[in-house]
Design a protein around this motif. Structure first.
Motif, mmCIF file in Angstrom:
data_model
loop_
_atom_site.group_PDB
_atom_site.id
_atom_site.type_symbol
_atom_site.label_atom_id
_atom_site.label_comp_id
_atom_site.label_asym_id
_atom_site.label_seq_id
_atom_site.Cartn_x
_atom_site.Cartn_y
_atom_site.Cartn_z
ATOM 1 N N SER A 19 0.821 -1.209 0.000
ATOM 2 C CA SER A 19 0.000 0.000 0.000
ATOM 3 C C SER A 19 0.855 1.258 0.000
ATOM 4 C CB SER A 19 -0.931 -0.003 1.216
ATOM 5 O OG SER A 19 -1.829 -1.095 1.167
ATOM 6 N N LEU A 20 2.006 1.205 0.666
ATOM 7 C CA LEU A 20 2.935 2.344 0.618
ATOM 8 C C LEU A 20 3.433 2.564 -0.802
ATOM 9 C CD1 LEU A 20 5.184 2.028 3.810
ATOM 10 C CD2 LEU A 20 3.894 4.056 3.109
ATOM 11 N N ALA A 21 3.776 1.480 -1.486
ATOM 12 C CA ALA A 21 4.229 1.589 -2.872
ATOM 13 C C ALA A 21 3.130 2.161 -3.755
ATOM 14 C CB ALA A 21 4.677 0.222 -3.381
ATOM 15 N N ASP A 22 1.914 1.682 -3.553
ATOM 16 C CA ASP A 22 0.790 2.175 -4.354
ATOM 17 C C ASP A 22 0.515 3.646 -4.067
ATOM 18 O OD1 ASP A 22 0.454 -0.284 -5.535
ATOM 19 O OD2 ASP A 22 -1.174 -0.924 -4.209
ATOM 20 N N LEU A 23 0.676 4.050 -2.809
ATOM 21 C CA LEU A 23 0.427 5.444 -2.436
ATOM 22 C C LEU A 23 1.366 6.379 -3.188
ATOM 23 C CD1 LEU A 23 -1.163 7.382 -0.528
ATOM 24 C CD2 LEU A 23 0.710 7.094 1.122
ATOM 25 N N VAL A 24 2.624 5.975 -3.304
ATOM 26 C CA VAL A 24 3.601 6.804 -4.004
ATOM 27 C C VAL A 24 3.326 6.819 -5.505
ATOM 28 C CG1 VAL A 24 6.037 7.070 -4.600
ATOM 29 C CG2 VAL A 24 5.394 6.460 -2.267
ATOM 30 N N THR A 25 3.179 5.644 -6.084
ATOM 31 C CA THR A 25 3.092 5.564 -7.541
ATOM 32 C C THR A 25 1.765 6.060 -8.093
ATOM 33 O OG1 THR A 25 2.382 3.239 -7.361
ATOM 34 C CG2 THR A 25 4.732 3.661 -7.670
ATOM 35 N N LEU A 47 3.430 12.265 -10.654
ATOM 36 C CA LEU A 47 4.515 11.352 -11.005
ATOM 37 C C LEU A 47 4.188 10.496 -12.223
ATOM 38 C CD1 LEU A 47 5.602 10.057 -7.465
ATOM 39 C CD2 LEU A 47 6.482 12.015 -8.758
ATOM 40 N N SER A 48 3.093 10.779 -12.867
ATOM 41 C CA SER A 48 2.669 9.971 -14.010
ATOM 42 C C SER A 48 3.582 10.184 -15.218
ATOM 43 C CB SER A 48 1.230 10.313 -14.402
ATOM 44 O OG SER A 48 0.866 9.655 -15.592
ATOM 45 N N VAL A 49 3.888 9.095 -15.905
ATOM 46 C CA VAL A 49 4.696 9.176 -17.124
ATOM 47 C C VAL A 49 3.957 9.924 -18.221
ATOM 48 C CG1 VAL A 49 3.854 7.010 -18.128
ATOM 49 C CG2 VAL A 49 6.183 7.783 -18.634
ATOM 50 N N GLU A 50 2.653 10.094 -18.080
ATOM 51 C CA GLU A 50 1.879 10.824 -19.077
ATOM 52 C C GLU A 50 2.375 12.258 -19.245
ATOM 53 O OE1 GLU A 50 -0.262 9.484 -21.106
ATOM 54 O OE2 GLU A 50 0.005 7.541 -20.118
ATOM 55 N N HIS A 51 2.970 12.836 -18.208
ATOM 56 C CA HIS A 51 3.526 14.195 -18.322
ATOM 57 C C HIS A 51 4.680 14.216 -19.327
ATOM 58 C CE1 HIS A 51 1.068 15.624 -15.051
ATOM 59 N NE2 HIS A 51 1.536 14.696 -14.245
ATOM 60 N N VAL A 52 5.450 13.136 -19.352
ATOM 61 C CA VAL A 52 6.563 13.028 -20.308
ATOM 62 C C VAL A 52 6.015 12.806 -21.708
ATOM 63 C CG1 VAL A 52 8.644 11.758 -20.926
ATOM 64 C CG2 VAL A 52 8.055 12.083 -18.511
ATOM 65 N N LEU A 53 5.064 11.917 -21.826
ATOM 66 C CA LEU A 53 4.541 11.549 -23.136
ATOM 67 C C LEU A 53 3.773 12.691 -23.789
ATOM 68 C CD1 LEU A 53 3.290 7.933 -22.342
ATOM 69 C CD2 LEU A 53 5.559 8.685 -23.087
ATOM 70 N N ALA A 54 3.251 13.607 -22.986
ATOM 71 C CA ALA A 54 2.489 14.735 -23.535
ATOM 72 C C ALA A 54 3.393 15.803 -24.129
ATOM 73 C CB ALA A 54 1.609 15.352 -22.449
ATOM 74 N N GLU A 55 4.676 15.790 -23.775
ATOM 75 C CA GLU A 55 5.635 16.767 -24.288
ATOM 76 C C GLU A 55 6.076 16.351 -25.692
ATOM 77 O OE1 GLU A 55 7.893 19.648 -25.203
ATOM 78 O OE2 GLU A 55 6.964 19.768 -23.204
ATOM 79 N N THR A 56 6.270 17.323 -26.572
ATOM 80 C CA THR A 56 6.655 17.010 -27.954
ATOM 81 C C THR A 56 8.150 17.130 -28.215
ATOM 82 O OG1 THR A 56 6.220 19.298 -28.621
ATOM 83 C CG2 THR A 56 4.407 17.721 -28.829
ATOM 84 N N LEU A 59 11.416 11.319 -11.901
ATOM 85 C CA LEU A 59 12.159 10.250 -11.254
ATOM 86 C C LEU A 59 12.816 10.734 -9.966
ATOM 87 C CD1 LEU A 59 13.713 8.463 -14.340
ATOM 88 C CD2 LEU A 59 12.135 7.463 -12.684
ATOM 89 N N ARG A 60 13.317 11.936 -9.976
ATOM 90 C CA ARG A 60 13.884 12.484 -8.739
ATOM 91 C C ARG A 60 12.834 12.516 -7.635
ATOM 92 N NH1 ARG A 60 15.199 18.900 -7.737
ATOM 93 N NH2 ARG A 60 15.124 18.780 -5.460
ATOM 94 N N ALA A 61 11.650 13.047 -7.950
ATOM 95 C CA ALA A 61 10.583 13.131 -6.952
ATOM 96 C C ALA A 61 10.148 11.742 -6.503
ATOM 97 C CB ALA A 61 9.394 13.912 -7.523
ATOM 98 N N LEU A 62 10.046 10.819 -7.460
ATOM 99 C CA LEU A 62 9.660 9.453 -7.112
ATOM 100 C C LEU A 62 10.650 8.827 -6.148
ATOM 101 C CD1 LEU A 62 8.025 6.806 -7.550
ATOM 102 C CD2 LEU A 62 9.523 6.357 -9.505
ATOM 103 N N HIS A 63 11.933 8.941 -6.445
ATOM 104 C CA HIS A 63 12.948 8.322 -5.592
ATOM 105 C C HIS A 63 13.009 8.992 -4.223
ATOM 106 C CE1 HIS A 63 14.013 5.887 -8.897
ATOM 107 N NE2 HIS A 63 14.749 6.772 -9.549
ATOM 108 N N GLU A 64 12.822 10.286 -4.177
ATOM 109 C CA GLU A 64 12.806 10.976 -2.882
ATOM 110 C C GLU A 64 11.656 10.485 -2.014
ATOM 111 O OE1 GLU A 64 14.756 15.378 -3.799
ATOM 112 O OE2 GLU A 64 12.623 15.051 -4.203
ATOM 113 N N ARG A 65 10.487 10.356 -2.617
ATOM 114 C CA ARG A 65 9.300 9.957 -1.848
ATOM 115 C C ARG A 65 9.284 8.478 -1.507
ATOM 116 N NH1 ARG A 65 4.509 12.934 -5.339
ATOM 117 N NH2 ARG A 65 5.664 14.875 -5.769
#
Length: 206
Positions: A72-78, A83-92, A105-111
Motif C-alpha cells: 500500500s505504501l508503494a501504491d500510495l507513491v506511484t 509522477l505519471s509518465v503521461e507528463h513526459v509523453l504529452a511533451e513534444t 524520477l527524482r521526486a519518485l525516488h525521494e518519496r
C-alpha cells in the motif's frame, strides 16, 4: 422516517469515507516512519499502531500484514498524479521529455526511498515482499519503455539504438539503485542527480 434515515446516510457517507481515507494514510505514514527507524524485519504491527496513535485492531482493519503495508505504501507513491509518465509523453520536444522525466524520477525516488529500501532488503526473505519488489521493477520498466517508444516515434533516438536498448539505458540510469548510489552513498544532492539524469539521457539516447 425512512426518508430521514436515507438523507442522513447520503450526507454522512462521504464524511465517513474521508475519515477512513485519512486513517489509512495516517497508518501508512506511521508505517513508513517505523520501517525507517527500526527496519522492516524488526518493525511490528503494534509499533505501527502506536506510531499512528490508533489501536492494533484498527491497523488490522485496513491492513492484514506488514507486506500489505509495504504494498500500500508503494501504491500510495506511484498513484500520485504528478509522477505519471503521461507528463513526459504529452511533451513534444525530446530534450524536454527527458528533463521532465528526470524531475519525475527524482521526486519518485525521494518519496519512495524508504519503501524501496524495504522492498530491496526484505525481498529475499519474504516471498510477498519479493513479489512487490518485482512489481515495483515492472512498473519502472513499463514507464521507461513508454518513454523510449515515444522517443523512437519522434525519430529522436540515435541511429544505433532500438527501443529495447533505449529502454534498458533508461531503466539503468533512472532506477532506484542509481539514485541511492549517487545521492546516499556518494553524497550528491537531489538537484545534481536530476541534472545529471537529464544530461545522461540526452547524451546516451538522442
Amino acid at each position: 422516517m425512512v426518508t430521514a434515515r436515507a438523507t442522513t446516510r447520503s450526507y454522512s457517507s462521504p464524511a465517513r469515507r474521508e475519515r477512513r481515507n485519512q486513517t489509512q494514510v495516517a497508518i501508512l505514514k506511521a508505517a513508513e516512519a517505523v520501517f525507517k527507524a527500526r527496519g522492516y524485519s524488526t518493525a511490528t504491527m503494534q509499533g505501527v499502531a502506536d506510531s499512528a496513535g490508533v489501536s492494533l485492531p484498527t491497523v488490522y482493519l485496513y491492513f492484514r500484514s506488514k507486506p500489505d503495508l509495504v504494498r500500500s505504501l508503494a501504491d500510495l507513491v506511484t498513484s500520485s498524479a504528478d509522477l505519471s509518465v503521461e507528463h513526459v509523453l504529452a511533451e513534444t520536444d525530446p530534450k524536454r521529455q527527458l528533463a521532465i522525466g528526470a524531475g519525475i524520477l527524482r521526486a519518485l525516488h525521494e518519496r519512495s526511498e524508504v519503501v524501496a529500501d524495504v522492498l530491496r532488503s526484505a525481498s529475499g526473505a519474504d516471498p510477498k515482499v519479493s513479489r512487490e519488489w518485482k512489481r515495483w521493477q515492472e512498473r519502472h520498466l513499463a514507464a521507461v519503455g513508454a518513454v523510449a517508444r515515444s522517443l523512437a516515434k519522434r525519430k529522436a533516438l540515435r541511429r544505433d539504438l532500438d527501443v529495447a536498448s533505449a529502454t534498458d539505458i533508461l531503466y539503468a540510469i533512472g532506477g532506484p539503485d542509481t539514485f541511492r548510489q549517487l545521492v546516499r552513498e556518494r553524497g550528491w544532492t537531489s538537484e545534481r542527480y536530476e541534472r545529471w539524469l537529464a544530461e545522461a539521457g540526452r547524451r546516451l539516447l538522442l
